[in-house]
Design a protein around this motif. Structure first.
Motif, PDB file in Angstrom:
ATOM      1  N   LYS A  72       0.678  -0.728   0.122  1.00 30.23           N
ATOM      2  CA  LYS A  72      -0.375   0.144  -0.047  1.00 30.23           C
ATOM      3  C   LYS A  72       0.804   1.330   0.107  1.00 30.23           C
ATOM      4  CE  LYS A  72      -4.382  -2.050   2.280  1.00 30.23           C
ATOM      5  NZ  LYS A  72      -4.801  -1.924   3.566  1.00 30.23           N
ATOM      6  N   LYS A  73       1.823   1.043   0.630  1.00 28.96           N
ATOM      7  CA  LYS A  73       2.465   2.309   1.017  1.00 28.96           C
ATOM      8  C   LYS A  73       3.675   2.693  -0.414  1.00 28.96           C
ATOM      9  CE  LYS A  73       2.894   2.127   5.914  1.00 28.96           C
ATOM     10  NZ  LYS A  73       4.264   1.741   6.870  1.00 28.96           N
ATOM     11  N   ASN A  74       3.411   1.891  -1.014  1.00 32.21           N
ATOM     12  CA  ASN A  74       4.926   1.241  -2.041  1.00 32.21           C
ATOM     13  C   ASN A  74       4.521   0.684  -3.637  1.00 32.21           C
ATOM     14  OD1 ASN A  74       7.338   3.095  -0.973  1.00 32.21           O
ATOM     15  ND2 ASN A  74       6.960   1.026   0.216  1.00 32.21           N
ATOM     16  N   PRO A  75       3.076   1.373  -3.526  1.00 38.36           N
ATOM     17  CA  PRO A  75       2.860   0.642  -4.976  1.00 38.36           C
ATOM     18  C   PRO A  75       3.590   0.373  -5.584  1.00 38.36           C
ATOM     19  CG  PRO A  75       1.686   3.179  -4.554  1.00 38.36           C
ATOM     20  CD  PRO A  75       2.143   2.526  -3.211  1.00 38.36           C
ATOM     21  N   ALA A  76       4.866   1.505  -6.146  1.00 39.73           N
ATOM     22  CA  ALA A  76       5.291   1.589  -7.932  1.00 39.73           C
ATOM     23  C   ALA A  76       6.088   0.743  -7.577  1.00 39.73           C
ATOM     24  CB  ALA A  76       5.856   2.821  -7.726  1.00 39.73           C
ATOM     25  N   LYS A  77       6.727   0.332  -6.721  1.00 35.24           N
ATOM     26  CA  LYS A  77       7.850  -0.891  -6.311  1.00 35.24           C
ATOM     27  C   LYS A  77       7.195  -2.590  -6.474  1.00 35.24           C
ATOM     28  CE  LYS A  77      10.675   1.101  -2.688  1.00 35.24           C
ATOM     29  NZ  LYS A  77      11.388   0.958  -1.935  1.00 35.24           N
TER      30      LYS A  77
END
Length: 109
Positions: A72-77
């Protein structure tokens, strides 16, 4: 042995599987797909009990919560499964048929 009410037995198959005897299933109120908890005592005896949802593995639960929060915090990863890995996995399981919900056959016993 303290307060022995009933004694029963079962046999291990070649695959180290066994059927839980009916008196044990009844005493523990076990149904299909229920989980069993084994508590190994210092003297080598084993206590068998029904695993309740409250007793689910806290480490696994914490790990899954960590993964969820991280996604949720790092969807780009997040990355899609690559074709090379998908192909490798497909090759490993090619021709293998399974149904996790199907009961074991007599030959598996």
């Amino acid at each position: 042995m303290a307060n022995l009410a009933l004694e029963t037995e079962s046999t291990l198959t070649n695959r180290f599987q066994t059927t839980v005897p009916s008196p044990v299933r009844k005493a523990l109120h076990l149904g299909k797909k229920d989980k069993i908890k084994y508590s190994i005592q210092a003297d080598g005896s084993v206590l068998l009990s029904k695993l309740t949802e409250d007793e689910a593995d806290p480490v696994l639960g914490d790990f899954l919560a960590f993964l969820e929060n991280d996604m949720k915090k790092n969807p780009a990863k997040l990355q899609p499964l690559g074709e090379e890995l998908r192909s490798s996995v497909s090759n490993l399981i090619a021709g293998v048929e399974f149904d996790l919900d199907a009961p074991l056959s007599d030959e598996d016993e």
